[in-house]
Design a protein around this motif. Sequence first.
Motif, short mmCIF file in Angstrom:
data_model
loop_
_atom_site.label_atom_id
_atom_site.label_comp_id
_atom_site.label_asym_id
_atom_site.label_seq_id
_atom_site.Cartn_x
_atom_site.Cartn_y
_atom_site.Cartn_z
N LYS A 1 0.83 -1.20 0.00
CA LYS A 1 0.00 0.00 0.00
C LYS A 1 0.87 1.26 0.00
O LYS A 1 1.72 1.45 0.86
CB LYS A 1 -0.91 0.00 1.23
CG LYS A 1 -1.87 1.18 1.26
CD LYS A 1 -2.77 1.12 2.48
CE LYS A 1 -3.72 2.30 2.52
NZ LYS A 1 -4.61 2.25 3.73
N GLY A 2 0.67 2.11 -1.00
CA GLY A 2 1.42 3.35 -1.11
C GLY A 2 2.83 3.21 -1.61
O GLY A 2 3.63 4.15 -1.53
N VAL A 3 3.17 2.05 -2.19
CA VAL A 3 4.56 1.78 -2.58
C VAL A 3 5.12 2.82 -3.54
O VAL A 3 6.32 3.14 -3.50
CB VAL A 3 4.69 0.36 -3.18
CG1 VAL A 3 3.87 0.22 -4.45
CG2 VAL A 3 6.15 -0.01 -3.44
N ASP A 4 4.28 3.35 -4.41
CA ASP A 4 4.78 4.32 -5.39
C ASP A 4 5.27 5.60 -4.73
O ASP A 4 6.03 6.36 -5.34
CB ASP A 4 3.69 4.66 -6.41
CG ASP A 4 3.34 3.47 -7.31
OD1 ASP A 4 4.20 2.59 -7.46
OD2 ASP A 4 2.22 3.43 -7.85
N GLY A 5 4.86 5.84 -3.50
CA GLY A 5 5.30 7.03 -2.79
C GLY A 5 6.49 6.80 -1.87
O GLY A 5 6.94 7.73 -1.20
N TRP A 6 6.99 5.55 -1.81
CA TRP A 6 8.14 5.27 -0.97
C TRP A 6 9.40 5.88 -1.57
O TRP A 6 9.53 6.03 -2.80
CB TRP A 6 8.35 3.77 -0.81
CG TRP A 6 7.22 3.06 -0.15
CD1 TRP A 6 6.09 3.61 0.40
CD2 TRP A 6 7.09 1.65 0.03
NE1 TRP A 6 5.27 2.65 0.91
CE2 TRP A 6 5.85 1.42 0.69
CE3 TRP A 6 7.87 0.56 -0.30
CZ2 TRP A 6 5.40 0.14 1.02
CZ3 TRP A 6 7.44 -0.73 0.02
CH2 TRP A 6 6.21 -0.93 0.67
N THR A 7 10.37 6.21 -0.72
CA THR A 7 11.68 6.69 -1.16
C THR A 7 12.63 5.51 -1.18
O THR A 7 12.78 4.79 -0.17
CB THR A 7 12.21 7.79 -0.23
OG1 THR A 7 11.35 8.94 -0.33
CG2 THR A 7 13.63 8.19 -0.61
N LEU A 8 13.28 5.29 -2.30
CA LEU A 8 14.16 4.14 -2.50
C LEU A 8 15.59 4.61 -2.67
O LEU A 8 15.86 5.57 -3.41
CB LEU A 8 13.71 3.35 -3.74
CG LEU A 8 14.43 2.05 -4.06
CD1 LEU A 8 14.16 1.01 -2.97
CD2 LEU A 8 13.98 1.52 -5.42
N ALA A 9 16.52 3.94 -1.99
CA ALA A 9 17.93 4.32 -2.08
C ALA A 9 18.80 3.07 -2.17
O ALA A 9 18.43 1.99 -1.67
CB ALA A 9 18.34 5.17 -0.88
N THR A 10 19.96 3.21 -2.78
CA THR A 10 20.92 2.11 -2.90
C THR A 10 22.34 2.65 -2.97
O THR A 10 22.56 3.79 -3.38
CB THR A 10 20.62 1.27 -4.15
OG1 THR A 10 21.52 0.15 -4.19
CG2 THR A 10 20.79 2.09 -5.43
N ASP A 11 23.28 1.82 -2.57
CA ASP A 11 24.70 2.13 -2.78
C ASP A 11 25.32 1.13 -3.73
O ASP A 11 26.54 1.03 -3.85
CB ASP A 11 25.45 2.14 -1.44
CG ASP A 11 25.47 0.76 -0.77
OD1 ASP A 11 24.79 -0.15 -1.26
OD2 ASP A 11 26.17 0.61 0.25
N GLY A 12 24.48 0.35 -4.39
CA GLY A 12 24.96 -0.66 -5.32
C GLY A 12 25.11 -2.03 -4.70
O GLY A 12 25.24 -3.03 -5.41
N THR A 13 25.05 -2.10 -3.35
CA THR A 13 25.18 -3.40 -2.68
C THR A 13 23.87 -3.86 -2.06
O THR A 13 23.74 -5.02 -1.65
CB THR A 13 26.24 -3.35 -1.57
OG1 THR A 13 25.79 -2.49 -0.51
CG2 THR A 13 27.57 -2.83 -2.12
#
Length: 284
Positions: free
Chosen positions: A44-56
């Motif tokens: 629920k609400g996934v499109d509004g989540w903030t996603l981050a990565t450092d490649g790992t």
Amino acid sequence: MTEMEIVADQGAWRGGFEERVLAGYRAAGCSEPLARALLERALKGVDGWTLATDGTGWAAVELTHENGASTGRIHDLTVPRHRAWAERWCAEQGAERVLVRLTGGGAGAFADYPVRAQNRMRAAAAEPRLPAGLTVRRLREEEYPRWYAREEASYVADIVRAGVLTPQQAQEKSDRDFAEQLPQGYLTPGHAFYAMEADGAVVGTGWVGHGFLPGVTFGFSLEVYEEHRGKGYGRAAMAVGEWAARQGGDEALMFNVFGGNEVAMGLYDSTGFTVLDEFRSIGL
């Protein structure tokens, strides 16, 4: 070490996240339709989540405003060391606390976060039997107002004991939740209310909602009155819940337990109710 960077495209992450969540529900004994229904709720609400990565690895976070407070939610964390980044992001957005949902239980990187609530479930016996000496009947409509008042007071106390909300916030949440779940009160479709009796006295009550999820009855409350506890009625109430699930044509019983209630959690462990979701949080 590479810094975490926020990314707009969820494509590379989304499939793996969904499979991890589904795997957790399957391992907890959920049928495929139920696992997918629970996944839909988790997204629920996934499109509004903030996603981050450092490649790992990945971190998925969100800021929500509910019950009069700003809460940071960690929806996914694939590398434990990224917890510090997720908490910092939440703090920078103004969150007063951080909450994490763990599918299937297992604290992992969040072992120091206190447990606030759990969703538990188990398959109901094919032909549940009520304990000897215990009878179950429908709660009468004239008994409903007193039951409602007692139930709401207990719910508010559970929320406060879990350590998440103030008494006033807990009361406001209770008012909203009861209005949402029981818009027609005693006559709300799909809901059933029971009284458990032993030796001519009402020792507890039950409130269930049938068809809550595919094949699942939700036990909103299976309460043994305090003056009758310690007599084995807690286990009896679980049997009544299973019986009620079968009465409603469902195959499993699900319910929520708040953190801080170790006695209840011990009972549910001993009676085979699996943790589907565990919610943990800390204040910032």
